[in-house]
Scaffold this motif. Structure first.
Motif, mmCIF file in Angstrom:
data_model
loop_
_atom_site.group_PDB
_atom_site.id
_atom_site.type_symbol
_atom_site.label_atom_id
_atom_site.label_comp_id
_atom_site.label_asym_id
_atom_site.label_seq_id
_atom_site.Cartn_x
_atom_site.Cartn_y
_atom_site.Cartn_z
ATOM 1 N N GLU A 194 4.588 -1.422 -10.779
ATOM 2 C CA GLU A 194 3.179 -1.120 -10.513
ATOM 3 C C GLU A 194 2.296 -2.230 -11.080
ATOM 4 O O GLU A 194 1.374 -2.716 -10.424
ATOM 5 C CB GLU A 194 2.821 0.232 -11.151
ATOM 6 C CG GLU A 194 1.408 0.700 -10.834
ATOM 7 C CD GLU A 194 1.081 2.031 -11.514
ATOM 8 O OE1 GLU A 194 1.561 2.271 -12.644
ATOM 9 O OE2 GLU A 194 0.337 2.820 -10.913
ATOM 10 N N LYS A 195 2.630 -2.649 -12.303
ATOM 11 C CA LYS A 195 1.873 -3.726 -12.950
ATOM 12 C C LYS A 195 2.061 -5.045 -12.194
ATOM 13 O O LYS A 195 1.096 -5.783 -11.980
ATOM 14 C CB LYS A 195 2.351 -3.871 -14.404
ATOM 15 C CG LYS A 195 1.461 -4.724 -15.253
ATOM 16 C CD LYS A 195 1.842 -4.647 -16.729
ATOM 17 C CE LYS A 195 1.007 -5.641 -17.511
ATOM 18 N NZ LYS A 195 1.691 -6.117 -18.714
ATOM 19 N N LEU A 251 2.750 -5.463 -9.057
ATOM 20 C CA LEU A 251 2.040 -5.413 -7.765
ATOM 21 C C LEU A 251 0.534 -5.606 -7.962
ATOM 22 O O LEU A 251 -0.120 -6.263 -7.141
ATOM 23 C CB LEU A 251 2.312 -4.084 -7.051
ATOM 24 C CG LEU A 251 3.743 -3.902 -6.529
ATOM 25 C CD1 LEU A 251 3.923 -2.502 -5.955
ATOM 26 C CD2 LEU A 251 4.111 -4.964 -5.492
ATOM 27 N N SER A 252 -0.003 -5.073 -9.056
ATOM 28 C CA SER A 252 -1.449 -5.262 -9.265
ATOM 29 C C SER A 252 -1.740 -6.702 -9.661
ATOM 30 O O SER A 252 -2.803 -7.239 -9.315
ATOM 31 C CB SER A 252 -2.006 -4.242 -10.259
ATOM 32 O OG SER A 252 -1.537 -4.495 -11.543
ATOM 33 N N GLU A 253 -0.801 -7.375 -10.353
ATOM 34 C CA GLU A 253 -0.969 -8.801 -10.640
ATOM 35 C C GLU A 253 -0.972 -9.611 -9.341
ATOM 36 O O GLU A 253 -1.764 -10.541 -9.181
ATOM 37 C CB GLU A 253 0.167 -9.308 -11.546
ATOM 38 C CG GLU A 253 0.113 -8.775 -12.973
ATOM 39 C CD GLU A 253 -1.143 -9.220 -13.722
ATOM 40 O OE1 GLU A 253 -1.599 -10.344 -13.509
ATOM 41 O OE2 GLU A 253 -1.678 -8.399 -14.500
ATOM 42 N N GLU A 278 -1.861 -8.568 -6.418
ATOM 43 C CA GLU A 278 -3.111 -8.305 -5.705
ATOM 44 C C GLU A 278 -4.282 -9.062 -6.318
ATOM 45 O O GLU A 278 -5.153 -9.553 -5.614
ATOM 46 C CB GLU A 278 -3.389 -6.801 -5.680
ATOM 47 C CG GLU A 278 -2.454 -6.078 -4.730
ATOM 48 C CD GLU A 278 -2.852 -4.624 -4.478
ATOM 49 O OE1 GLU A 278 -3.290 -3.962 -5.431
ATOM 50 O OE2 GLU A 278 -2.703 -4.179 -3.325
ATOM 51 N N LYS A 279 -4.279 -9.167 -7.658
ATOM 52 C CA LYS A 279 -5.331 -9.933 -8.343
ATOM 53 C C LYS A 279 -5.299 -11.390 -7.901
ATOM 54 O O LYS A 279 -6.326 -11.993 -7.621
ATOM 55 C CB LYS A 279 -5.114 -9.875 -9.857
ATOM 56 C CG LYS A 279 -6.004 -8.856 -10.565
ATOM 57 C CD LYS A 279 -5.840 -8.966 -12.077
ATOM 58 C CE LYS A 279 -5.466 -7.632 -12.687
ATOM 59 N NZ LYS A 279 -4.962 -7.756 -14.055
ATOM 60 N N LYS A 317 2.624 1.666 -3.486
ATOM 61 C CA LYS A 317 1.748 2.179 -4.536
ATOM 62 C C LYS A 317 1.617 3.700 -4.452
ATOM 63 O O LYS A 317 1.575 4.390 -5.470
ATOM 64 C CB LYS A 317 0.366 1.521 -4.437
ATOM 65 C CG LYS A 317 0.393 0.082 -4.956
ATOM 66 C CD LYS A 317 -0.826 -0.712 -4.573
ATOM 67 C CE LYS A 317 -2.061 -0.313 -5.343
ATOM 68 N NZ LYS A 317 -3.229 -1.129 -4.915
ATOM 69 N N SER A 366 0.832 -1.220 0.000
ATOM 70 C CA SER A 366 0.000 0.000 0.000
ATOM 71 C C SER A 366 0.863 1.266 0.000
ATOM 72 O O SER A 366 0.558 2.234 -0.698
ATOM 73 C CB SER A 366 -0.945 -0.007 1.201
ATOM 74 O OG SER A 366 -0.227 -0.204 2.398
#
Ligand code: ZN
Length: 148
Positions: free
Chosen positions: A137-138, A140-142, A144-145, A89, A86
């Motif tokens: 960033e990408k 980290l979002s993967e 989280e998914k 990000k 968090s």
């Protein structure tokens, strides 16, 4: 920006270019891997990140390209390693603002990444500076998914 600050920032960038930290991929199963490129400059960027319990435990990068993109990956890895996802990000968004010339409230948080504020004077290099940050960033979002 005062001249002495400018040369300090240039030194940070050149040092991270010549002696990059966290360079070289582990290709470990637990790492999330992202490849991005920047066609306008020819930069190629690989980033992998290990996240455990919402904390960035490890970051590695590899690739080739200009001194701005390569040094920025080194600085990014040092800045974000050990942070909560968090927080990372938020710092990533602050970095995007920084290279546009918008200083964050708390400059300390950005660590050596503050050295890239001069990039605002060279708009063509903004994509170089942010490439590795976009990659993590990408990644980290993967992560989280996958973790829902
Ligand atoms: Zn570049």
């Amino acid at each position: 920006m005062p001249m002495d600050l400018k040369s300090l920032y240039r030194a940070v960038i050149m040092d991270n270019y010549k002696n990059p930290k966290n360079k070289g991929l582990t290709k470990g199963d637990k790492y999330e891997f992202v490849h991005l490129n920047n066609p306008s400059c020819g930069d190629e960027m690989n980033v992998e990140v290990l996240v455990e319990d919402g904390v960035i435990k490890d970051i590695h990068h590899d690739g080739h390209g200009c001194s701005i993109s390569m040094s920025s990956a080194s600085v990014m890895s040092e800045t974000l390693k050990g942070m909560k996802v968090s927080d990372a990000k938020r710092i990533i968004l602050e970095f995007y603002e920084l290279v546009l010339g918008n200083l964050p409230e708390n400059e300390e948080e950005l660590g050596e990444a503050i050295a890239y504020q001069g990039v605002k004077d060279f708009p063509a290099r903004i994509k170089c500076a942010t490439l590795s940050w976009k990659a993590i960033e990408k990644a980290l979002s993967e992560v989280e998914k996958k973790n829902g």
